[in-house]
Scaffold this motif. Structure first.
Motif, PDB file in Angstrom:
ATOM      1  N   GLY A   9       1.178   3.568  -2.951  1.00 47.78           N
ATOM      2  CA  GLY A   9       0.107   4.481  -3.352  1.00 47.78           C
ATOM      3  C   GLY A   9      -0.465   4.133  -4.715  1.00 47.78           C
TER       4      GLY A   9
ATOM      5  N   SER B 173       0.820  -1.214   0.000  1.00 50.93           N
ATOM      6  CA  SER B 173       0.000   0.000   0.000  1.00 50.93           C
ATOM      7  C   SER B 173       0.854   1.263   0.000  1.00 50.93           C
TER       8      SER B 173
ATOM      9  N   THR C  32      -1.523   3.395   6.148  1.00 52.08           N
ATOM     10  CA  THR C  32      -1.943   2.742   4.903  1.00 52.08           C
ATOM     11  C   THR C  32      -3.406   2.330   4.952  1.00 52.08           C
TER      12      THR C  32
ATOM     13  N   LEU D 104      -2.293   4.650   0.300  1.00 51.48           N
ATOM     14  CA  LEU D 104      -1.563   5.498   1.245  1.00 51.48           C
ATOM     15  C   LEU D 104      -2.504   6.560   1.819  1.00 51.48           C
TER      16      LEU D 104
ATOM     17  N   HIS E  77       1.427  10.397   4.687  1.00 48.54           N
ATOM     18  CA  HIS E  77       2.859  10.317   4.958  1.00 48.54           C
ATOM     19  C   HIS E  77       3.213  11.529   5.810  1.00 48.54           C
TER      20      HIS E  77
ATOM     21  N   GLY F  12      -6.772   6.303  -2.034  1.00 47.12           N
ATOM     22  CA  GLY F  12      -5.437   6.889  -2.145  1.00 47.12           C
ATOM     23  C   GLY F  12      -4.413   5.900  -2.675  1.00 47.12           C
TER      24      GLY F  12
END
Lengths: 778, 301
Positions: free
Chosen positions: A150, A147, A350, A160, A163, A157
């Motif tokens: 992305g 995951s 994730t 993702l 971050h 997403g």
């Protein structure tokens, strides 16, 4: 109504069961004798039962839903699917992405697909079985590492969720200064909040097209907003009342029965009860994020940290819930309670088709504390330093700057906390042959009389923010009313801050007694008719509620004194309120409050805010994001049977700064409870998930500690007053949950010499002395 | 469409004879005594019995007696684990030890050995002990009564030799004539289903060795090779003289592990189960031998 500064406080020394006393909980005796009304006990004449049909698949396309057979059953009053959701089809605490009822695809095993109301719960359950859902099964995405790209099709997403980057100093340059560098990967399985009171509630349709919901939850107003949006009703048509909450730990921040019960009640025109079964409950709430942390520490030979580098991955499962905030909180404290000049933290939350994860006691900081504290022990080993000495050399203090650039303010008595653990004598070694088997690893299983037992000692230190971080405008409102009954003033406190078992209702009464000197305090039911209190989460509710109640009491007191001043013809500033009397500056009674108020009541609301915070920036994660910080540490003593891998935690000593012990018995209870929840995470609590499916959704196989697993807990409660908070208090509930788990892991490492890179440990992880590998002759 | 929630009546016989008759009339009824297994299944939706045959009012089921000149304990089907712990620790020490590991105090107050047997789970806590003691299960129907040797009782996971019209009336457990041990491994120190368990019975009077293994196969198992090896090793040393060295204990443990056919599941891996059985076998034997050495000649004879 909003007042931003707290009125002056007067503490009346004659008060019984005021602030600082271990006042008895108002809900204590009813909870023990069984008369307490939990949300699962709520009923209403003529109420129907609501039951949820859930997806058996972790991922599938929903092609068609046929409810005709189920609808035809005698006793079934309605069967609802996504087509029957009048408002928003989705909800969520931060992002509306979770379907009220699945409409295109199911994204985790147990996702609600349809709901049934019937005259009997068993009829409703059987009707659910007759709903035909045409699924096209899809391959679930269950690997969070995938995951991270992305790019995963079918996940929000691309997999993702967020971050988070934190950059502090310069790790690349600092490497040259490090004499010693250690690296480690630490994993943590999925913990369940495992509250004993399952999700439940009662929805009652109102004549005006609105609905009233009695429910167990952690934030009435945030729930009200989501429920109203999905029902397509204005807020004033949706009234929530807090019912008895049998534990939450974060797992009741997200909605559960709420919208479903209301939909069924509004459709049938009848009150509807819903109560999840124990098994269903494991699918009906969010879990603690499982984690993978890669960590690198650099230090000088004399044990000064020069850099910390962390990569933290938390799998949030199918929907967002609070994942984006949990990962931020995990990252804020990923470098631990240490002063280190160069820090690089990358945190990722994730999406997968695993069960959704969200808030749970510690909120991301549990995972990162476990990682950094494990790595600190590895570093201590590398340096040949005592683990406590390494921690003391690097412990954060007031004025030190966090990786997010915020200087630590408020008391930061980390040295005092660690010194308590250093100076506490070790318990005596057990005589296993003579001792009761319940004191040995394996307990009543009678598996050892001392054979294979090794003792280990481990330490860990944790730090966490108290209250909502990152620029959230966080308020709490309370109303206090005083009137005269039988010649004596009585105070009523009204505040929506949910009581989950943590004891905020006890504090409300203690504060009113202290501020007003009254003997009798009544607590009004918590509901959405008053302004919001925010969530009972982030260890914030005592602080926020106290701020609001103190403020409202101050306004009430000021008005009573002003009235007394008018009656007496003296300036109000000379008068004080002490219970039933108005006093002069020398403490002599002047006039009874009863005479001042007569048949009238005095009532004021007050809205409390903590100091403002700001979000961190996206590039370097810098910003003054936090209201306050709290610290705790543990020393764990364990006995391990290294042939069978069984553990007896012998003692969990802990020290914590709480600012002010508002209710010492309550504080001890929170510290014990947090410690035990961390113990469970260290040695037994894990939802076993394979291919997106939960393999142990029951208390038969999801084990939580029993009395026999819980050791004595010597405890030091420090009270360094916090400068910004009411009474100087600080949050209590989460910090003991942080350091408990890594202290036990470190003790197990000490006992076995094993690396133990994963929590919880399983018996098979702890075996160092196989007489033979597997079976067979020598 | 009408869904029958419970098609049959709730049957509550007050006599054993009445229970037999109802059992024959309602072979689909689920007998219930302690309810500690059945009610869990009902609550989890795994069992929806139309009819319950409630045995809690049957006269005389909840008592035990010594028979066979005191050599055998006949334990009524309604005797709770708590009673076994409190009243049978001397005559049936391993059974009492197994009973101590069952659930919580509340569960032990309700649960019974007969219920354990009828559920026939491979993880049933009493089963290894009953195997090690060569117990017999006294079952009865309107057709008559019979004794089933414990070795013939377990047929598969949750399957036993009970016929549809039969009920367990009692369990016959030979009283201990020498050291007995029971040990159970689980990842929690109380209230846990066995990952594996093991029982050992040194029948000094009969000069034979009994064993039982739990949670390591489709049924509870006997470790025959281990029994035989130890009987040979003890040969003329049943009086506790001479001593047996540690290598025998180790070998015994290995043979116990070899007798198991475990699987991987949520409670543990097959590999761990084998390993743990080898440890339990070795330790239980060393404790039993220490006890044997401590017995005087008369008791051991």
């Amino acid at each position: 109504m909003t007042v931003t500064e707290t009125p002056t406080r007067i503490t009346t020394p004659s008060v019984v069961d005021g602030v600082g006393a271990s006042a008895t909980r108002p809900d204590g005796v009813p909870k023990v004798d069984g008369s307490f009304i939990y949300s699962s006990d709520e009923y209403h004449d003529g109420s129907l039962w609501g039951v949820t049909l859930r997806s058996p698949h972790p991922r599938a396309r929903v092609l068609a839903i046929d409810t005709s057979q189920a609808t035809g059953i005698d006793g079934v009053r309605c069967v609802l699917t996504h087509r029957d959701v009048p408002g928003s089809k989705t909800y969520g605490m931060k992002v509306y992405d979770e379907p009220v009822l699945a409409f295109d695809e199911v994204r985790y095993q147990g996702e609600p697909v349809a709901v049934v109301a019937a005259t009997h719960p068993e009829i409703a359950r059987r009707a659910c079985e007759l709903i035909v859902v045409d699924y096209e099964e899809l391959v679930p995405n269950t690997d969070p590492e995938m995951s991270l790209t992305g790019q995963v099709e079918g996940l929000f997403g691309g997999g993702l969720a967020r971050h988070v980057r934190i950059r502090h100093g310069d790790v690349a340059t600092a490497r040259a200064l490090a004499d010693v560098v250690v690296e480690g990967r630490y994993e943590m399985g999925t913990q369940d909040p495992a509250f004993l009171g399952p999700e439940s509630g009662l929805a009652v349709p109102l004549g005006d097209g609105g609905v009233e919901l009695y429910v167990s939850c952690q934030n009435l107003h945030l729930d009200q907003q989501q429920v109203a949006d999905c029902l397509g009703l204005p807020l004033d048509k949706v009234r929530l009342v807090l019912s008895g909450v049998g534990g939450a730990f974060g797992g009741k921040e997200d909605l559960n029965v709420h919208i479903h019960a209301c939909l069924l009640a509004l459709r049938t025109g009848r009150p509807v009860r819903m109560v999840y079964s124990r098994e269903e409950s494991f699918f009906g709430h969010v879990h603690r994020h499982p984690a993978i942390a890669d960590i690198e520490l650099g230090a000088t030979r004399d044990g000064r940290l020069v850099f910390t580098k962390v990569r933290l991955v938390l799998d949030g499962g199918a929907y967002t819930s609070t994942s984006q905030v949990v990962i931020a909180n995990g990252c804020y404290f990923a470098a631990g309670a240490y002063d280190v000049a160069n820090v690089e933290i990358d945190g990722f939350a994730t999406y997968t088709n695993n069960p959704p994860c969200g808030a749970m006691r510690g909120f991301g900081a549990v995972q990162s504390c476990y990682a950094i504290e494990s790595a600190m022990d590895r570093l201590a080993g590398e340096l040949g330093l005592h683990p406590l000495e390494l921690r003391m050399r690097n412990a954060i203090g007031e004025g030190d700057v966090l990786p997010t650039g915020q200087p630590v303010d408020g008391p930061a008595p980390v040295q005092e906390i660690l010194a308590y653990l250093r100076d506490l004598p070790l318990p005596a070694g057990a005589d296993h042959e003579a001792a009761d088997m319940r004191t040995r690893p394996g307990g009543v299983g009678n598996v050892t009389r001392g054979e294979g037992i090794r003792r280990g000692v481990g330490y860990a230190l944790g730090m966490k923010a108290i209250g909502f971080s990152g620029g959230m405008d966080d308020t709490c409102t309370a109303r206090v009313t005083v009137w005269i009954r039988d010649g004596e003033p009585v105070a009523e406190v009204y505040c929506a801050g949910p009581e989950l078992g943590q004891g905020v209702v006890t504090l409300e009464a203690q504060i009113a007694r202290t501020e007003l000197g009254v003997r009798t305090v009544e607590l009004r039911d918590k509901d959405t008719d008053i302004a919001e209190s925010g969530a009972s989460s982030a260890s914030r509710q005592s602080w926020m509620t106290a701020g609001a109640v103190v403020g409202a009491c101050g306004l009430v007191r000021d008005e009573i004194l002003a009235r007394a001043a008018a009656v007496l013809g003296r300036p109000a500033g000379e008068l004080t309120l002490d219970g039933p009397e108005i006093h002069d500056p020398a403490g002599h009674p002047l006039v009874p409050v009863a005479e001042v108020l007569g048949p009238e009541s005095v009532s004021h609301a007050f809205t409390y805010r903590h100091r403002p915070t700001e979000p961190v920036d996206d590039e370097r994660g810098q910003g003054n994001a936090h209201v306050a910080f709290a610290y705790a540490a543990h020393r764990a003593i364990v006995d391990v049977d290294v042939e069978l891998g069984l553990v007896k935690v012998v003692e969990m000593a802990t020290a914590q700064d709480v600012g002010k012990a508002m209710n010492p018995a309550g504080v001890e209870g929170q510290i014990e409870g947090g410690t035990v929840q961390g113990l469970g995470l260290a040695v037994m609590e894990e939802l076993q998930i394979t291919g997106g499916r939960i393999r142990n959704p029951s208390f038969t196989d999801y084990l939580i500690p029993t009395m026999l697993d819980v050791p004595p807990m010597p405890m030091k409660i420090f009270e360094f007053p916090h400068p910004d908070s009411p009474y100087g208090l600080n949050g209590v509930g989460e910090p003991p949950n942080l350091s408990s788990t890594p202290a036990i892991l470190n003790a197990l490492r000490d006992a076995t010499g094993l690396e133990l890179p994963r929590a919880p440990v399983r018996p098979s992880d702890l075996i160092t002395e196989p007489p033979v590998e597997g079976a067979g002759p020598e | 469409m009408d869904i029958p929630l419970a098609s049959g009546p709730m049957l509550r016989p007050s006599s054993w004879r009445g229970a037999m008759l109802l059992r024959s009339q309602y072979p689909d009824a689920s007998p219930i005594c302690g309810g500690t297994d059945l009610m869990v299944d009902i609550n989890f939706g795994r069992a929806r019995p139309a009819t319950l045959l409630d045995l809690t009012s049957v006269e005389g089921l909840d008592s035990w007696e010594l028979i066979d000149d005191g050599r055998t304990v006949r334990i009524g089907a309604g005797v709770s684990f708590t009673s076994i712990i409190e009243e049978l620790s001397d005559s049936c020490p391993a059974l009492a030890q197994a009973a101590r590991t069952v659930g919580s105090p509340q569960i032990r107050n309700r649960g019974t050995v007969a219920g354990n047997l009828a559920t026939a789970s491979p993880a049933g806590d009493c089963h290894p002990v009953l195997l090690a003691c060569w117990a017999q299960v006294e079952v009865e129907s309107v057709r008559g009564s019979r004794l089933i040797d414990i070795d013939d009782f377990f047929l598969g996971p949750k399957r036993c030799a009970l016929e549809p019209d039969e009920l367990i009336r009692a369990v016959l457990v030979p009283a201990a004539t020498g050291p007995q041990q029971f040990a159970k491994v689980g990842p929690r120190n109380a209230m846990v289903i066995a990952t594996v368990s093991f029982a050992l019975n040194l029948d000094v009077a009969g000069r034979r060795v009994g064993t039982g293994i739990g949670s390591a196969g489709p049924t509870p198992l006997r470790a025959r090779a281990a029994e035989q090896m130890l009987q040979d090793a003890l040969a003329d040393r049943w009086d506790g003289s001479g001593g047996v060295d540690q290598s025998v204990c180790r070998r015994f443990g290995d043979l116990v592990a070899e007798a198991a056919s475990p699987i991987d599941d949520v409670r543990g891996s097959a590999e761990y189960r084998r390993h743990a059985l080898a440890v339990l076998g070795r330790r239980c034997l060393s404790w039993a031998l220490a006890d044997l050495g401590g017995m005087d000649g008369e008791a051991a004879a």
